[in-house]
Design a protein around this motif. Structure first.
Motif, mmCIF file in Angstrom:
data_model
loop_
_atom_site.group_PDB
_atom_site.id
_atom_site.type_symbol
_atom_site.label_atom_id
_atom_site.label_comp_id
_atom_site.label_asym_id
_atom_site.label_seq_id
_atom_site.Cartn_x
_atom_site.Cartn_y
_atom_site.Cartn_z
ATOM 1 N N GLU A 130 0.827 -1.210 0.000
ATOM 2 C CA GLU A 130 0.000 0.000 0.000
ATOM 3 C C GLU A 130 0.857 1.254 0.000
ATOM 4 O OE1 GLU A 130 -3.179 0.270 2.779
ATOM 5 O OE2 GLU A 130 -4.263 -1.403 1.865
ATOM 6 N N LEU A 131 1.959 1.200 0.775
ATOM 7 C CA LEU A 131 2.857 2.352 0.797
ATOM 8 C C LEU A 131 3.442 2.602 -0.591
ATOM 9 C CD1 LEU A 131 4.744 1.852 4.160
ATOM 10 C CD2 LEU A 131 3.242 3.738 3.586
ATOM 11 N N TRP A 132 3.798 1.507 -1.280
ATOM 12 C CA TRP A 132 4.364 1.649 -2.620
ATOM 13 C C TRP A 132 3.331 2.237 -3.571
ATOM 14 C CZ3 TRP A 132 6.656 -3.960 -2.488
ATOM 15 C CH2 TRP A 132 7.877 -3.927 -1.774
ATOM 16 N N GLU A 133 2.096 1.740 -3.437
ATOM 17 C CA GLU A 133 1.050 2.243 -4.329
ATOM 18 C C GLU A 133 0.811 3.735 -4.087
ATOM 19 O OE1 GLU A 133 -2.212 -0.489 -3.727
ATOM 20 O OE2 GLU A 133 -0.944 -2.087 -4.561
ATOM 21 N N ALA A 138 1.633 9.418 -5.661
ATOM 22 C CA ALA A 138 2.091 10.759 -5.319
ATOM 23 C C ALA A 138 3.198 11.238 -6.264
ATOM 24 C CB ALA A 138 2.589 10.763 -3.871
ATOM 25 N N LYS A 139 4.061 10.297 -6.661
ATOM 26 C CA LYS A 139 5.241 10.697 -7.408
ATOM 27 C C LYS A 139 4.996 10.750 -8.915
ATOM 28 C CE LYS A 139 10.131 10.062 -6.684
ATOM 29 N NZ LYS A 139 11.155 9.183 -6.125
ATOM 30 N N LYS A 142 0.430 7.601 -11.188
ATOM 31 C CA LYS A 142 -0.031 6.379 -11.857
ATOM 32 C C LYS A 142 -0.106 5.250 -10.846
ATOM 33 C CE LYS A 142 1.945 6.979 -16.460
ATOM 34 N NZ LYS A 142 3.114 6.596 -17.241
ATOM 35 N N ASN A 143 -0.795 4.188 -11.230
ATOM 36 C CA ASN A 143 -0.783 2.994 -10.392
ATOM 37 C C ASN A 143 0.584 2.326 -10.473
ATOM 38 O OD1 ASN A 143 -3.416 3.054 -9.379
ATOM 39 N ND2 ASN A 143 -4.193 2.198 -11.303
ATOM 40 N N LEU A 144 0.894 1.586 -9.420
ATOM 41 C CA LEU A 144 2.202 0.939 -9.358
ATOM 42 C C LEU A 144 2.426 0.020 -10.551
ATOM 43 C CD1 LEU A 144 4.667 0.665 -7.439
ATOM 44 C CD2 LEU A 144 3.560 -1.328 -6.475
ATOM 45 N N THR A 145 1.375 -0.673 -10.956
ATOM 46 C CA THR A 145 1.521 -1.647 -12.045
ATOM 47 C C THR A 145 1.732 -0.983 -13.403
ATOM 48 O OG1 THR A 145 -0.879 -1.726 -12.020
ATOM 49 C CG2 THR A 145 0.273 -3.569 -10.996
ATOM 50 N N GLU A 146 1.365 0.299 -13.497
ATOM 51 C CA GLU A 146 1.515 0.988 -14.779
ATOM 52 C C GLU A 146 2.909 1.586 -14.968
ATOM 53 O OE1 GLU A 146 -1.599 3.818 -14.427
ATOM 54 O OE2 GLU A 146 -3.166 2.402 -14.998
ATOM 55 N N LEU A 147 3.700 1.573 -13.905
ATOM 56 C CA LEU A 147 5.018 2.194 -13.991
ATOM 57 C C LEU A 147 6.009 1.299 -14.723
ATOM 58 C CD1 LEU A 147 5.449 3.612 -10.388
ATOM 59 C CD2 LEU A 147 4.591 4.776 -12.387
ATOM 60 N N GLU A 154 12.670 2.460 -8.288
ATOM 61 C CA GLU A 154 12.923 3.703 -7.566
ATOM 62 C C GLU A 154 12.046 3.773 -6.312
ATOM 63 O OE1 GLU A 154 12.729 7.107 -10.182
ATOM 64 O OE2 GLU A 154 12.408 8.402 -8.435
ATOM 65 N N ILE A 155 10.787 3.412 -6.485
ATOM 66 C CA ILE A 155 9.860 3.463 -5.357
ATOM 67 C C ILE A 155 10.197 2.411 -4.315
ATOM 68 C CG2 ILE A 155 7.489 2.866 -4.749
ATOM 69 C CD1 ILE A 155 6.676 4.658 -7.123
#
Lengths: 175, 157
Positions: A130-133, A138-139, A142-147, A154-155
Motif C-alpha cells: 500500500e505504501l508503494w502504491e 504521489a510521485k 499512476k498505479n504501481l503496475t503501470e510504472l 525507484e519506489i
C-alpha cells in the motif's frame, strides 16, 4: 445418395474427450505469498547496533496472539499500524526515522498456527504494497503496475521491504 | 440439370450441426491448455490459507512443490495423524529435502537455476514447528525463493 462419411458422431467423440479433460484436470491456481529466505550461515549473525525506534517487533505466540512492540494488537489493526510506523507521518520519536531505516522483525513459536503466521506476514506485506502504491500515485500519478521497471525500482528502493525473521521459540510444539 | 433443380425445393433445412464438432474441439483445446494433469496423488490433506498479497507462479518448470499437512484418511494407518511432509509422491522428512531439490534442479537449464521457486503448499491446520524445520532445510540447501501457496482474498481495510 451421398458418399461422404457421416460426421455427426464427431461431436460426441469431442464431447467425450472434453468431459474427460474436465474431470481429470484441475485448473492450476498456483498463487502465493512470495518470500525470500535469508542465506544460511553457521556463524551467529553479526551484532548490529540498531536504534530501537527503527525496529518493529512482531511476536506471534503459540496461542496465536499478536504482540507488537510489547503490546497486544489485533491482526485487523496490524496493517495500518505498520504503515504508520514505516512512514511515520507525524515524525514521532518512537517510530522509524525514515522508511529506509525501518525494520520489521517477526518471531513466532513452534506452536503458532501456520494460518495465523501467514496472515501476519500477509498483512506486513500488504502494508508495504500500500505504501508503494501511495508513493507511486504521489510521485508519478499512476498505479504501481503501470510504472516502468525503473520507476518501480525507484519506489521500492525508497521504501525497502525489510522483514527479518528470528528463530522460532520452542513453545507449544505438537507432541 | 435435374440434379441441381432438385435441391432448390422450398423445404427449409434443419439447423446445420456441422460446426458443432469445431466448437466442441475449440472448448476441448482450451481446457487442454489451461488445465494441468494432477500428476501426483496428494497423500496429505492440504487446504491452503487465504491471503491478499499474492504472486503468480509463472514458469511451471521452475517450481517444485512441497506439501505439508496431515495424512489423508487413506494413509492414516501408515503415516499416523501428525503433520507430515510430502515430496513428489512419497512421505518424507526434512532430511530428504536437499536431495529432492537437487533432483529437480538437474532437469532445469543451468541459466535458469537461480530462478527456481519452492512452492510450499501447507494446510491451515499445521503449526509452525514443522514449517520452521522445512525453512531451515531449504536455507541450508540454498533454496531461498519460497512461495507460500494461498488462495485469493480481498485486502483488509
Amino acid at each position: 445418395m451421398s458418399n461422404e462419411i457421416n460426421a455427426g458422431s464427431m461431436a460426441d467423440i469431442a464431447f467425450l474427450l472434453l468431459i474427460f479433460f474436465l474431470v481429470t484436470t484441475t485448473i492450476a491456481e498456483d498463487k502465493g505469498v512470495l518470500v525470500k529466505l535469508p542465506q544460511w550461515s553457521e556463524e551467529p549473525p553479526p551484532e548490529m547496533k540498531l536504534n530501537s525506534r527503527n525496529v518493529y517487533s512482531v511476536l506471534v505466540n503459540a496461542q496465536n496472539q499478536l504482540l507488537i512492540r510489547g503490546e497486544q494488537m489485533k491482526i485487523e489493526d496490524l496493517k495500518n499500524n505498520t504503515k504508520i510506523f514505516i512512514a511515520n507521518p507525524d515524525k514521532r520519536s518512537d517510530m522509524s526515522e525514515n522508511p529506509q531505516k525501518a525494520i520489521i522483525s517477526i518471531k513466532n513459536d513452534r506452536g503458532t498456527k501456520y494460518k495465523t503466521y501467514l496472515e501476519v506476514y500477509n498483512e506486513l506485506k500488504a502494508a508495504y504494497n500500500e505504501l508503494w502504491e501511495e508513493a507511486a500515485m504521489a510521485k508519478f500519478g499512476k498505479n504501481l503496475t503501470e510504472l516502468t521497471n525503473t520507476q518501480q525500482k525507484e519506489i521500492k528502493d525508497a521504501i525497502p521491504l525489510v522483514i527479518s525473521e528470528a528463530e522460532p521459540t520452542k513453545f507449544g510444539e505438537e507432541k | 440439370m435435374s440434379k441441381f433443380k432438385k435441391k432448390q425445393g422450398n423445404v427449409t433445412p434443419g439447423i446445420s450441426t456441422a460446426s458443432l464438432p469445431d466448437i466442441v474441439f475449440m472448448l476441448l483445446f482450451f481446457f487442454m491448455v489451461v488445465t494441468k494433469m494432477r500428476d501426483t496423488e496428494l497423500m496429505v490433506k492440504v487446504n491452503t490459507p487465504q491471503a491478499s498479497e499474492l504472486t503468480k507462479l509463472e514458469k511451471k518448470t521452475l517450481v517444485n512443490f512441497i506439501f505439508v499437512g496431515r495424512p489423508t484418511d487413506k494413509y492414516k494407518g501408515k503415516a499416523g495423524t501428525k503433520p507430515r511432509i510430502q515430496l513428489g509422491d512419497k512421505f518424507a522428512t526434512t532430511d530428504d529435502i536437499p536431495l529432492f531439490l537437487e533432483k529437480h534442479k538437474v532437469g532445469v537449464a543451468e541459466s535458469q537455476r537461480q530462478s527456481i521457486i519452492s512452492s510450499l503448499k501447507v494446510d491451515v491446520d499445521v503449526t509452525m514447528g514443522i514449517i520452521g524445520d522445512v525453512k531451515t532445510s531449504l536455507r541450508k540447501a540454498g533454496q531461498l525463493k519460497v512461495n507460500y501457496s494461498a488462495k485469493k482474498r480481498e485486502r483488509t481495510k
